[in-house]
Design a protein around this motif. Structure first.
Motif, PDB file in Angstrom:
ATOM      1  N   GLY A 165      -0.436  -3.782   1.677  1.00 23.67           N
ATOM      2  CA  GLY A 165      -1.270  -2.813   2.369  1.00 23.67           C
ATOM      3  C   GLY A 165      -0.506  -1.744   3.128  1.00 23.67           C
ATOM      4  N   GLU A 166       0.789  -1.867   3.240  1.00 23.42           N
ATOM      5  CA  GLU A 166       1.576  -0.895   4.003  1.00 23.42           C
ATOM      6  C   GLU A 166       1.610   0.444   3.264  1.00 23.42           C
ATOM      7  N   LEU A 167       1.496   1.517   4.017  1.00 21.06           N
ATOM      8  CA  LEU A 167       1.506   2.860   3.432  1.00 21.06           C
ATOM      9  C   LEU A 167       2.914   3.226   2.989  1.00 21.06           C
ATOM     10  N   ILE A 168       3.046   3.608   1.723  1.00 21.11           N
ATOM     11  CA  ILE A 168       4.337   3.972   1.142  1.00 21.11           C
ATOM     12  C   ILE A 168       4.496   5.481   1.073  1.00 21.11           C
ATOM     13  N   ALA A 169       3.431   6.178   0.669  1.00 19.72           N
ATOM     14  CA  ALA A 169       3.514   7.622   0.470  1.00 19.72           C
ATOM     15  C   ALA A 169       2.129   8.232   0.512  1.00 19.72           C
ATOM     16  N   MET A 170       2.097   9.545   0.747  1.00 17.46           N
ATOM     17  CA  MET A 170       0.876  10.337   0.601  1.00 17.46           C
ATOM     18  C   MET A 170       1.062  11.265  -0.593  1.00 17.46           C
ATOM     19  N   ASN A 171       0.117  11.201  -1.503  1.00 18.64           N
ATOM     20  CA  ASN A 171       0.143  12.006  -2.721  1.00 18.64           C
ATOM     21  C   ASN A 171      -0.999  13.007  -2.613  1.00 18.64           C
ATOM     22  N   GLY A 172      -0.786  14.067  -1.829  1.00 15.77           N
ATOM     23  CA  GLY A 172      -1.901  14.912  -1.443  1.00 15.77           C
ATOM     24  C   GLY A 172      -2.754  14.134  -0.458  1.00 15.77           C
ATOM     25  N   THR A 173      -4.025  13.953  -0.794  1.00 19.13           N
ATOM     26  CA  THR A 173      -4.917  13.161   0.066  1.00 19.13           C
ATOM     27  C   THR A 173      -4.952  11.694  -0.348  1.00 19.13           C
ATOM     28  N   GLU A 174      -4.297  11.353  -1.437  1.00 16.04           N
ATOM     29  CA  GLU A 174      -4.296   9.978  -1.934  1.00 16.04           C
ATOM     30  C   GLU A 174      -3.226   9.157  -1.235  1.00 16.04           C
ATOM     31  N   GLU A 175      -3.618   7.990  -0.754  1.00 14.02           N
ATOM     32  CA  GLU A 175      -2.669   7.069  -0.153  1.00 14.02           C
ATOM     33  C   GLU A 175      -2.082   6.146  -1.222  1.00 14.02           C
ATOM     34  N   ILE A 176      -0.774   5.970  -1.189  1.00 12.59           N
ATOM     35  CA  ILE A 176      -0.119   4.975  -2.026  1.00 12.59           C
ATOM     36  C   ILE A 176       0.291   3.827  -1.111  1.00 12.59           C
ATOM     37  N   ARG A 177      -0.325   2.678  -1.309  1.00 15.53           N
ATOM     38  CA  ARG A 177      -0.073   1.516  -0.458  1.00 15.53           C
ATOM     39  C   ARG A 177       0.494   0.364  -1.284  1.00 15.53           C
ATOM     40  N   SER A 178       1.212  -0.477  -0.622  1.00 16.18           N
ATOM     41  CA  SER A 178       1.820  -1.623  -1.270  1.00 16.18           C
ATOM     42  C   SER A 178       0.746  -2.581  -1.770  1.00 16.18           C
ATOM     43  N   PRO A 179       0.811  -2.987  -3.038  1.00 11.81           N
ATOM     44  CA  PRO A 179      -0.204  -3.911  -3.569  1.00 11.81           C
ATOM     45  C   PRO A 179       0.065  -5.373  -3.242  1.00 11.81           C
ATOM     46  N   CYS A 180       1.214  -5.675  -2.628  1.00 19.84           N
ATOM     47  CA  CYS A 180       1.553  -7.075  -2.363  1.00 19.84           C
ATOM     48  C   CYS A 180       2.659  -7.133  -1.316  1.00 19.84           C
ATOM     49  N   ASP A 181       2.869  -8.312  -0.779  1.00 20.07           N
ATOM     50  CA  ASP A 181       4.038  -8.518   0.069  1.00 20.07           C
ATOM     51  C   ASP A 181       5.310  -8.459  -0.782  1.00 20.07           C
ATOM     52  N   ASP A 182       6.386  -8.057  -0.150  1.00 18.72           N
ATOM     53  CA  ASP A 182       7.678  -7.934  -0.835  1.00 18.72           C
ATOM     54  C   ASP A 182       7.630  -6.939  -1.987  1.00 18.72           C
ATOM     55  N   CYS A 183       6.722  -5.988  -1.920  1.00 16.30           N
ATOM     56  CA  CYS A 183       6.685  -4.922  -2.922  1.00 16.30           C
ATOM     57  C   CYS A 183       8.008  -4.159  -2.852  1.00 16.30           C
ATOM     58  N   THR A 184       8.674  -4.067  -3.983  1.00 17.30           N
ATOM     59  CA  THR A 184      10.023  -3.497  -4.029  1.00 17.30           C
ATOM     60  C   THR A 184       9.997  -2.154  -4.760  1.00 17.30           C
ATOM     61  N   ILE A 185      10.621  -1.172  -4.146  1.00 15.31           N
ATOM     62  CA  ILE A 185      10.627   0.189  -4.671  1.00 15.31           C
ATOM     63  C   ILE A 185      11.707   0.354  -5.726  1.00 15.31           C
ATOM     64  N   PHE A 186      11.334   0.948  -6.854  1.00 17.67           N
ATOM     65  CA  PHE A 186      12.297   1.357  -7.864  1.00 17.67           C
ATOM     66  C   PHE A 186      12.152   2.854  -8.101  1.00 17.67           C
ATOM     67  N   MET A 187      13.251   3.526  -8.220  1.00  9.87           N
ATOM     68  CA  MET A 187      13.367   4.927  -8.633  1.00  9.87           C
ATOM     69  C   MET A 187      12.413   5.875  -7.906  1.00  9.87           C
ATOM     70  N   PRO A 188      12.453   5.915  -6.581  1.00 11.90           N
ATOM     71  CA  PRO A 188      11.647   6.909  -5.868  1.00 11.90           C
ATOM     72  C   PRO A 188      12.187   8.305  -6.151  1.00 11.90           C
ATOM     73  N   THR A 189      11.301   9.255  -6.344  1.00 11.24           N
ATOM     74  CA  THR A 189      11.743  10.613  -6.653  1.00 11.24           C
ATOM     75  C   THR A 189      12.548  11.191  -5.490  1.00 11.24           C
TER      76      THR A 189
END
Length: 311
Positions: free
Chosen positions: A271-295
């Motif tokens: 549930g943690e907020l990762i990014a804002m894509n315009g007005t769209e929220e990108i939130r973590s879908p699980c605990d220990d969600c791991t980021i790969f290749m962020p722009t």
């Protein structure tokens, strides 16, 4: 301009001497042992500024590596983008129009759309069709630990785990989510397919360590299939870490922004907020969600981030 952490340790070299291969396709070289065995393709420069693959491929050609069994093919994919490299703007020649690693669907390859990438993919199609096993060599814009990427089929995992280097794996149970990569072209994208196809992400584009790893992985890949002898000094595979791709997010708005600076492998709670894509929220879908290749530089229509979980 590049920042100090992305200094240009490795630069492109003139590849014109490699243009004339022996397959009827420019920059593709094939060597047959005359003995039964697998056909292995080593593919470099799917993206123009991912120089480590060039280093590995030229190493094979310059040192006269030849297969003991089966067939070895060495391919330089996107020479047009590679030749567009500008040292002042080293991230800009990844592609010309299309991402060459997202267009390997029959719909696009058999369609009427045109671009330098589609023309080159159509030229390379018989080269890819002929290969039993494919190593597609890539690198990353951020300086992160290297990793494999492959469809979540046991045949792919078996090869990557046996080669053992790098020890991090990103597996795709449902495809990449942003187009069709080369490693999912044709039977390689099918659950009942044969052979194996995988990407190795060797580290930051311009680091010598990425070029060295690309060469080591290439030699390990060929040795795994018996095309060359295994290096007795090569270390045994260590502990492996595997991650499952959950979501792929594309940049939809020029204002796209992460909530904090990311380079890759950061983790988020459910549930943690990762990014804002315009007005769209990108939130973590699980605990220990791991980021790969962020722009590193959001461009509308290109990938923003891959969300994974450890498995």
């Amino acid at each position: 301009m590049t920042s100090p952490e992305s200094a240009l340790e490795v630069l492109p070299r003139d590849l014109s001497a490699y243009r004339e291969g022996n397959t009827g396709v420019d920059y593709v070289h094939r060597f047959e042992s005359g003995k039964p065995g697998p056909h292995v393709l080593i593919n470099a420069l799917t993206h123009g500024n991912e120089i480590c693959g060039m280093v590995a491929a030229t190493h094979l050609l310059d040192t006269g590596v030849r297969p003991k069994i089966g067939t070895l093919t060495v391919s330089f994919s996107h020479i047009e983008a590679y030749n567009a490299f500008d040292e002042a703007k080293p991230y800009d020649n990844r592609q010309i129009v299309h991402n060459l690693n997202r267009i390997w669907s029959a719909e696009l390859l058999d369609g009427s759309e045109d671009s330098p990438e589609l023309r080159r993919a159509r030229e390379l199609r018989p080269v890819i069709d002929a290969a039993d096993y494919i190593l597609d060599i890539h690198s990353t814009s951020q300086d992160v630990v290297p990793f494999w990427v492959y469809p979540a089929y046991e045949r792919n995992a078996a090869v990557a785990l046996s080669v053992g280097l790098p020890p991090v794996h990103l597996v795709m149970p449902n495809g990449l989510g942003s187009g069709t990569p080369l490693i999912q072209y044709g039977h390689h994208g099918e659950a009942e397919g044969k052979g194996a196809a995988m990407v190795v992400e060797c580290g930051q584009h311009f680091k010598q360590s990425a070029a060295d790893l690309a060469t080591a992985v290439t030699l390990g890949f060929l040795a795994h299939f018996g095309l060359i002898d295994k290096d007795p000094a090569a270390p045994a595979p260590g502990p492996q870490r595997r991650f499952e791709l959950l979501q792929t997010h594309m940049v939809k708005d020029a204002s796209f922004a992460f909530t904090r600076p990311l380079i890759g492998f950061e983790t988020f709670a459910e549930g943690e907020l990762i990014a804002m894509n315009g007005t769209e929220e990108i939130r973590s879908p699980c605990d220990d969600c791991t980021i790969f290749m962020p722009t590193r530089l959001p461009i509308v229509g290109r990938e923003a981030v891959y969300l994974t979980r450890p498995i």
